[in-house]
Design a protein around this motif. Structure first.
Motif, PDB file in Angstrom:
ATOM      1  N   HIS A 427       0.846  -1.185   0.000  1.00  0.00           N
ATOM      2  CA  HIS A 427       0.000   0.000   0.000  1.00  0.00           C
ATOM      3  C   HIS A 427       0.882   1.235   0.000  1.00  0.00           C
ATOM      4  N   THR A 428       0.449   2.286  -0.664  1.00  0.00           N
ATOM      5  CA  THR A 428       1.217   3.510  -0.687  1.00  0.00           C
ATOM      6  C   THR A 428       1.321   4.083   0.715  1.00  0.00           C
ATOM      7  N   LEU A 429       2.508   4.637   0.994  1.00  0.00           N
ATOM      8  CA  LEU A 429       2.802   5.203   2.314  1.00  0.00           C
ATOM      9  C   LEU A 429       2.547   4.210   3.445  1.00  0.00           C
ATOM     10  N   ASP A 430       2.720   2.946   3.179  1.00  0.00           N
ATOM     11  CA  ASP A 430       2.627   1.921   4.218  1.00  0.00           C
ATOM     12  C   ASP A 430       4.014   1.776   4.814  1.00  0.00           C
ATOM     13  N   PHE A 431       4.217   2.341   5.999  1.00  0.00           N
ATOM     14  CA  PHE A 431       5.554   2.431   6.571  1.00  0.00           C
ATOM     15  C   PHE A 431       5.950   1.128   7.238  1.00  0.00           C
ATOM     16  N   ARG A 432       6.607   0.304   6.466  1.00  0.00           N
ATOM     17  CA  ARG A 432       7.201  -0.939   6.939  1.00  0.00           C
ATOM     18  C   ARG A 432       8.274  -1.319   5.944  1.00  0.00           C
ATOM     19  N   TYR A 433       9.018  -2.358   6.250  1.00  0.00           N
ATOM     20  CA  TYR A 433      10.078  -2.794   5.342  1.00  0.00           C
ATOM     21  C   TYR A 433       9.495  -3.738   4.304  1.00  0.00           C
ATOM     22  N   HIS A 434       9.669  -3.391   3.050  1.00  0.00           N
ATOM     23  CA  HIS A 434       9.078  -4.147   1.958  1.00  0.00           C
ATOM     24  C   HIS A 434      10.126  -5.000   1.267  1.00  0.00           C
ATOM     25  N   SER A 435       9.710  -6.179   0.852  1.00  0.00           N
ATOM     26  CA  SER A 435      10.604  -7.077   0.130  1.00  0.00           C
ATOM     27  C   SER A 435      10.858  -6.541  -1.274  1.00  0.00           C
ATOM     28  N   TYR A 436      11.790  -7.179  -1.950  1.00  0.00           N
ATOM     29  CA  TYR A 436      12.081  -6.789  -3.338  1.00  0.00           C
ATOM     30  C   TYR A 436      10.850  -6.918  -4.214  1.00  0.00           C
ATOM     31  N   ASP A 437      10.114  -8.029  -4.076  1.00  0.00           N
ATOM     32  CA  ASP A 437       8.917  -8.227  -4.900  1.00  0.00           C
ATOM     33  C   ASP A 437       7.879  -7.145  -4.642  1.00  0.00           C
ATOM     34  N   GLU A 438       7.745  -6.756  -3.384  1.00  0.00           N
ATOM     35  CA  GLU A 438       6.778  -5.701  -3.057  1.00  0.00           C
ATOM     36  C   GLU A 438       7.229  -4.352  -3.611  1.00  0.00           C
ATOM     37  N   MET A 439       8.517  -4.071  -3.497  1.00  0.00           N
ATOM     38  CA  MET A 439       9.037  -2.824  -4.065  1.00  0.00           C
ATOM     39  C   MET A 439       8.816  -2.792  -5.572  1.00  0.00           C
ATOM     40  N   GLU A 440       9.099  -3.901  -6.232  1.00  0.00           N
ATOM     41  CA  GLU A 440       8.894  -3.986  -7.680  1.00  0.00           C
ATOM     42  C   GLU A 440       7.435  -3.736  -8.032  1.00  0.00           C
ATOM     43  N   MET A 441       6.525  -4.345  -7.250  1.00  0.00           N
ATOM     44  CA  MET A 441       5.103  -4.191  -7.518  1.00  0.00           C
ATOM     45  C   MET A 441       4.660  -2.741  -7.340  1.00  0.00           C
ATOM     46  N   LEU A 442       5.142  -2.088  -6.308  1.00  0.00           N
ATOM     47  CA  LEU A 442       4.765  -0.697  -6.057  1.00  0.00           C
ATOM     48  C   LEU A 442       5.238   0.212  -7.186  1.00  0.00           C
ATOM     49  N   LEU A 443       6.481   0.048  -7.599  1.00  0.00           N
ATOM     50  CA  LEU A 443       7.012   0.895  -8.664  1.00  0.00           C
ATOM     51  C   LEU A 443       6.260   0.676  -9.971  1.00  0.00           C
ATOM     52  N   GLN A 444       5.953  -0.579 -10.275  1.00  0.00           N
ATOM     53  CA  GLN A 444       5.200  -0.863 -11.500  1.00  0.00           C
ATOM     54  C   GLN A 444       3.792  -0.291 -11.431  1.00  0.00           C
ATOM     55  N   LEU A 445       3.187  -0.370 -10.246  1.00  0.00           N
ATOM     56  CA  LEU A 445       1.844   0.180 -10.081  1.00  0.00           C
ATOM     57  C   LEU A 445       1.846   1.691 -10.266  1.00  0.00           C
ATOM     58  N   LEU A 446       2.798   2.373  -9.634  1.00  0.00           N
ATOM     59  CA  LEU A 446       2.868   3.826  -9.753  1.00  0.00           C
ATOM     60  C   LEU A 446       3.163   4.241 -11.192  1.00  0.00           C
ATOM     61  N   SER A 447       4.007   3.471 -11.857  1.00  0.00           N
ATOM     62  CA  SER A 447       4.313   3.775 -13.252  1.00  0.00           C
ATOM     63  C   SER A 447       3.091   3.601 -14.139  1.00  0.00           C
TER      64      SER A 447
END
Length: 1277
Positions: A427-447
């Motif tokens: 989730h956006t602005l979800d303050f926790r440590y995210h895995s690589y897969d989660e980071m990848e998913m967030l960046l792709q979603l925002l893009s």
């Protein structure tokens, strides 16, 4: 005339060629000769999933009654993860077990998509943009009981093992599923799959008829009209398939009339439409349900085009995302179209695809708990989905009706909590440590959600293959724009410094979400190119995160600090002295990324300390600037108002780190960036802890995000301007801008613009460019505004030669633009001479070329082979009689191993195409006029005569007639070299070549020096780049999938260092680099050493563009001239490139070398002159104009020189007198012997010094503490 008649048949007659693309693995090439049973199909699909793992994954969604897996092949990029924004498409076959053709054709389709990816533009686009799922057999039990040749089928094969017709067993719209999973496990699994994936489009393949049908299947009340609300869409979908099928588009396909068994209660296509969000059409593929295997190829040919065209229809209509105001993707939101009573819902990321025909529509997004949002008059065009995003607001009235204790408190922290309806894995602005897969998913979603202001790409890969993602945020991202400075952020340089990664992920989200809402964010995005790499070290991060989550005991400051090789990436950047430290994959990616851009400022967000630090050994001008940047951050950040124990005591580069440091192999990033690039970089430490507690992340974000935004804003508060040509007004690329008192130079971009960060004060700035008169200006920098300082440089009128050179540079730059060279190559007049030739035929062919094209060709002998065959060399150029110094020389070589038979024929075809198009095609004519092209088609003619066609791994012909592998015979000073080796060595000794390309066989990749083990070339970055140029221009090689053995081999980018592929000594490649000072790459064109003649055409098609690309590359070289203060050439000058590679000027002072794109440091030295330091930017798509380096005389005065000479002379006289005095003494004999020994030693040393310039072992005899470049180093200030 006799020779003309010999060559004309080769040029004018088209040989019998196979036009299709070749297979890279013949053992598993499709034969279309038989059906696959369950075991065979399973084995084939598993092989595909292993061989093409980068674009496919195989999984089972369940099992049949008899326990067979219901295999589904997923084909897309990133096949192991769900990517937002891609339409999901499926094909389902063999739902009736006796309708076997559909099953077989879907296996063929899977293979076609996988093998043609990267070859066929349409297939590549489909796979890149579509999430494709293919279930070849939904009823594997029934298929095993069906009988080949049974055109009318049988109930035993049609039904599943429990005697149910699977297609008629799906529940109706108004009923629940009454069957048990034991009776219908296949239907149960498919229903679950449909509901989970929410496919957008589907095709169900059947047999027994040649036609297309679409909902409704049954005769219930809602379907009595036979029409759906989307009847026009369904009709279009059905017509897409039928119009691309040669039999189906006929009014009467000739099938016998049979009872329609597909109609009845509950069809799968109706279930897809009503329950699954999906449009499905049923296609009957042939009149015969189980046609004989002899008809398989014909049926595949009939259906292939239709199958591909139908997949493309997943991209019509309207697409987009539905989000909350906070930016959360909302799943299960209803998307409705006015005038249509059929709705769809959004998927897990809030994304949707609604298939519609061209027109204008009112479209509404609605969800419980949110206010509906309607957009009217949405245009839909043909062939491409319209992007339409929705933002849903919560109703204010409902908020007011809550009890005071239940009312939501609207704060910044409140925005950080995801809504309860969101099912997105991150989730956006979800303050926790995210895995690589989660980071990848967030960046792709925002893009995907913000395509107008974001550009997501990968700068490279980590050691373990993870992408190093970079998000660019700007209007018109990805494009160099006038007046827009570039700023860079990177995080996670050390894997266990979590805070930088999370802060930057939130910065990406914050900029995207607030664009158009927050005035400062909008202004920054509109006026700046912001580049953010959240994680430089994802491998180390994953290791550290795992240890953190599993609460591993021990020192967590150690785990994950370095990359997977345990190397500290922040101490891995190359030193200026060129000591040859090994640069890790992550470091190299960052280096390439920075050199590809003109970053004004950059910041690495760190943990483990607090403060802003910058490099040591600065000029006072730059130290003031860095202090100004640091002060601004401290003022803007709320975090530094209260001091802490870990605060950096002074704003300098940190020399000591309290926690563990892995292997150190170079210098830190800040120092490297300051001395090697235009950017000025700082480290910003935000927390004392490496592993900050997750609950504190939001607090650190709130205290620092304002300062980060101000950091971006600072690039607009310095000096900026344009450097233009005073005559044309056009920007001058790569001009140098120097501030008096600073050794840090900045350069202009391709548009001629520059930015120079400076602290408030007064400065003297000079702009210069090769061939122009430098101009200086004074400027006063204030703290609150930007200073615009433009320079108009003037030069003399261009001569005719200079004008022609400029025109040629424009031609080269045009051909370097994407797609232009390929278009040129395709338009050339083909030679069509491809066939295997004997030695005699090859000799006649070469003579024929020289007789027919005497102006541009010259044929000569380099020597003779062991069996006295001539080793021919063909030279092609426009000025063969009077060579020009500015003309680059390139060498194409083949036939080092005689059984690698493809290379000689490709080079003869290449030579023919060049000659035939000279004078006919202006671009080719200019290329030949300004190049010296040497083609050496066969080094080993004796071995070639012995080799046999059709043998892919033969030993016959590999060596020369003496049994010597010629590629192990190239040693400097080798007195016993083979005659073939000796001939080529003499050619290399002659020097002057800028590049050499050698064609080999037996694999599919490109290699670069060195072949000898345990040695890396000084210019390895350039060598890798040259190899990658060839591989990236090849339709298959760049994929890195060798496919030459049963074991799948993956080579990233299709390139390897020679020693990593086949380590050996005495190679031509190493000799060319060491002795000829010419980079050479070896290209392996095919898995087979001597394939059949029918494959030559497809091999030529694959390699013609790379061959022309290498010819073009020698014109993108770095070249120049070194002169003294009076303009005379300095012939003994040495240009040291990046502190490691020495380039010697010729007798006219000219020097030339190939270098990779990026920023390069040139240190120029010659006896009697002060050394000159110059920096140059090389672009991948621009021609770098020759640079002029003017020396000034050495500061040693003439009187000092005279004094030294006089002193030396006096000492000589005294020594002579002493020798005479002791002439008859007993000591004289020892002195005489000593003098003689010294003379002999001097002569030996002189000989060794002469040989060492070309000796490949020169480096081996340097002491570990020494460097051959030490005399050229300047002590850093």
């Amino acid at each position: 005339m006799h020779t003309l008649w010999l060559i004309l048949p080769h040029i004018l007659i088209v040989p019998h060629q196979i036009l299709g693309l070749r297979s890279t693995n013949k053992d598993h090439e499709e034969t279309y000769k038989g059906y696959y049973n369950y075991a065979d199909m399973t084995d084939r699909l598993q092989r595909f999933s292993q061989k093409y793992a980068h674009i496919c994954s195989l999984s089972s969604i369940g099992q049949s009654v008899e326990g067979r897996e219901l295999w589904v092949m997923r084909i897309t990029t990133n096949p192991s993860t769900d990517v937002p924004g891609k339409p999901r498409f499926k094909y389902v076959g063999n739902i009736h077990g006796d309708e076997a053709l559909s099953r077989q054709l879907l296996v063929y389709l899977i293979e076609y998509l996988l093998t043609q990816y990267g070859r066929d533009v349409r297939v590549t686009e489909l796979v890149n943009r579509t999430d494709i799922y293919i279930m070849a057999s939904m009823n594997p039990d029934g298929f095993e009981r069906a009988v080949e040749g049974g055109c009318s089928g049988s109930s035993e094969g049609r039904e599943n093992a429990k005697h149910y017709d699977l297609d008629k067993s799906f529940p109706d719209r108004d009923e629940s599923f009454s069957k048990t999973s034991e009776d219908l496990p296949e239907v149960t699994a498919v229903m679950k799959w449909i509901l989970e994936k929410k496919f957008d489009l589907s095709g169900s393949l059947h047999g027994g008829s040649v036609m297309a049908t679409y909902p409704f299947d049954d005769g219930s009340s809602y379907a009595t009209s036979g029409l759906t609300a989307d009847d026009a869409v369904f009709r279009h979908l059905a017509q897409t398939y039928t119009e691309n099928h040669p039999i189906m588009r006929m009014d009467n396909p000739g099938c016998p009339d049979v009872p329609d068994k597909n109609l009845g209660d509950g069809g799968m296509q109706d279930y897809n439409y009503f329950k699954g969000n999906c449009f499905e059409v049923t296609f009957g593929l042939s009149c015969c349900k189980y046609p004989p295997a002899s008809q398989l190829f014909t049926e595949w040919t009939n259906n292939k085009e239709a199958l591909l065209a139908y997949i493309h229809q997943a991209h019509i209509g309207v697409r987009g995302f539905v989000m909350t105001r906070s930016g959360f993707g909302l799943p299960d939101v209803t998307i409705s179209v006015s005038g249509t009573d059929h709705n769809i819902t959004t998927w897990m990321f809030g994304d949707y695809y609604r298939l519609l025909l061209p027109g204008r529509y009112d479209i509404t997004a609605s969800s419980p708990g949110y206010l509906s949002n309607t957009v009217k008059n949405v245009p839909v065009i043909e062939g491409k989905a319209t992007l339409l995003n929705f933002t849903l607001e919560e109703p204010v009235e409902e908020m007011l009706m809550l009890d005071p204790s239940e009312q939501a408190v609207v704060t910044n922290e409140g925005l950080n909590t995801p809504g309860p309806t969101s099912r997105s894995p991150i989730h956006t602005l979800d303050f926790r440590y995210h895995s690589y897969d989660e980071m990848e998913m967030l960046l792709q979603l925002l893009s995907a959600v913000h395509p107008s202001i974001t550009y997501l790409n990968s700068a490279g890969r980590s050691v373990q293959g993870r992408n190093l993602y970079v998000m660019e945020i700007s209007t018109n991202p990805g494009v160099d724009q006038q007046g827009k400075p570039e700023v860079m952020f990177l995080g996670n340089l050390h894997g266990n410094e979590f805070i930088g990664r999370e802060i930057l992920l939130n910065l990406v989200e914050y900029l995207c979400r607030n664009y158009g809402k927050d005035p400062l964010v909008t202004r920054l995005v509109n006026s700046t190119r912001i580049h953010i790499m959240p994680s430089v070290n994802p491998d180390g991060y994953e290791l550290a995160l795992k240890a953190h989550n599993e609460r591993v005991s021990g020192d967590l400051s150690i785990i994950g600090h370095g990359n997977s090789h345990r190397v500290d990436l922040n101490a891995n950047f190359p030193k200026q002295s060129g000591t040859g430290n090994t640069v890790e994959a992550e470091t190299q990616a960052v280096i390439n990324w920075i050199k590809d851009h003109f970053f004004v400022l950059s910041a690495s967000i760190r943990g483990g300390f607090r403060g802003v630090v910058y490099p040591s050994s600065l000029d006072s001008v730059d130290e003031d600037m860095f202090k100004s940047v640091a002060k601004a951050y401290y003022v803007q950040s709320q975090a530094f108002q209260e001091p802490q124990a870990c605060d950096v005591p002074r704003t300098r580069e940190k020399k000591g780190i309290k926690h563990y440091r892995p292997v150190v192999t170079g210098i830190d990033m800040l120092t490297w960036a300051y001395h090697s690039t235009d950017t000025l970089a700082v480290n910003i430490g935000l927390s004392c802890e490496l592993l900050l507690p997750e609950e504190l992340l939001s607090e650190y974000w709130e205290k620092n995000y304002g300062a980060l935004l101000h950091f971006i804003q600072q690039v607009h508060l310095f000096v900026r301007g344009m450097v233009t040509d005073g005559h044309s007004g056009k920007g001058i690329a790569n001009a140098t801008v120097v501030v008096e008192g600073s050794s840090h130079y900045v350069h202009t971009s391709s548009m001629g613009q520059y930015w120079r960060p400076l602290a408030p004060g007064s400065y003297h700035i000079t702009a210069s460019a090769p061939g122009y008169t430098p101009i200086s200006a004074s400027v006063r920098v204030l703290e609150t505004r930007v200073e615009q300082v433009d320079f108009k440089l003037t030069r003399g009128t261009l001569s005719v030669e200079e004008g022609e050179q400029k025109d040629f540079e424009k031609l080269v730059e045009w051909l370097l633009a994407p797609g232009e060279l390929d278009q040129l190559v395709r338009s050339l007049l083909p030679a069509q001479t491809l066939r295997y030739r004997t030695y005699r035929e090859r000799s006649e062919f070469l003579r024929g070329l020289t007789l027919n094209f005497p102006r541009i060709t010259r044929l000569y002998s380099l020597g003779q082979s062991t069996e006295f065959r001539t080793i021919w060399a063909l030279e092609i150029g426009g000025n063969l009689e009077i060579p020009q110094a500015a003309e680059p020389k390139i060498r194409f070589v083949a036939g080092v191993h005689g059984n690698a038979a493809v290379g000689p024929e490709l080079l003869l075809e290449f030579a023919s195409v060049l000659c035939l198009n000279y004078g006919r095609n202006p671009a080719i004519t200019k290329l030949i006029d300004r190049s010296r092209i040497l083609i050496l088609p066969c080094v080993n003619p004796d071995g070639r005569e012995q080799a046999q066609e059709g043998f892919c791994s033969p030993s016959k012909g590999y060596t020369n007639a003496h049994g010597t592998d010629l590629d192990t015979d190239f040693f400097y000073g080798n007195a016993s070299a083979q005659p073939e080796t000796h001939a080529v060595m003499n050619l290399i000794y002659g020097g002057g070549f800028s590049l050499s390309v050698v064609l080999e066989g037996g694999s599919l990749l490109a290699t670069y020096p060195y072949d000898r083990p345990n040695q890396h070339a000084q210019n390895e970055e350039t060598l890798r780049y040259l190899a990658s140029l060839y591989a990236s221009s090849h339709p298959l090689m760049h994929l890195g999938n060798l496919g030459c053995t049963e074991k799948s081999e993956q080579i990233p980018g299709g390139i390897l260092r020679g020693a990593d592929f086949s380590a050996h000594t005495g190679s031509m490649k190493d000799f060319s680099l060491d002795v000829g000072v010419c980079p050479e790459i070896t290209v392996y064109t095919d898995c087979c050493m001597f394939p059949s003649v029918r494959q030559l055409f497809s091999l030529w098609i694959e390699n013609r563009l790379p061959l022309f690309r290498m010819l073009l590359e020698v014109h993108r070289r770095l070249s120049g001239v070194v002169r003294d203060s009076k303009g005379r050439p300095v012939s003994d000058a040495v240009v040291v490139v990046n502190g490691s590679m020495n380039v010697h000027a010729d007798s006219q002072g000219h020097f030339t070398t190939l270098v990779a794109p990026g920023t390069h440091q040139l240190l120029v030295q010659a006896h009697g002159y002060q050394q000159e330091l110059q920096q140059v930017n090389i672009s991948s798509d621009k021609v770098t104009s020759p640079i002029v380096i003017d020396f000034t005389a050495d500061r040693a005065s003439l009187s000092q020189a005279v004094f030294v000479i006089a002193t030396a002379s006096l000492m000589s006289v005294l020594i002579c007198a002493l020798l005479i005095w002791h002439l008859r003494s007993a000591k004289f004999s020892r002195i005489r012997d000593g003098v003689r020994w010294l003379r002999r030693k001097r002569d030996v040393l002189q000989m060794e010094a002469m040989a060492s310039e070309k000796s490949p072992l020169r480096q081996e005899f340097l002491d570990e503490s020494e460097s051959e470049d030490d005399p050229f180093l300047v002590e850093g200030r």
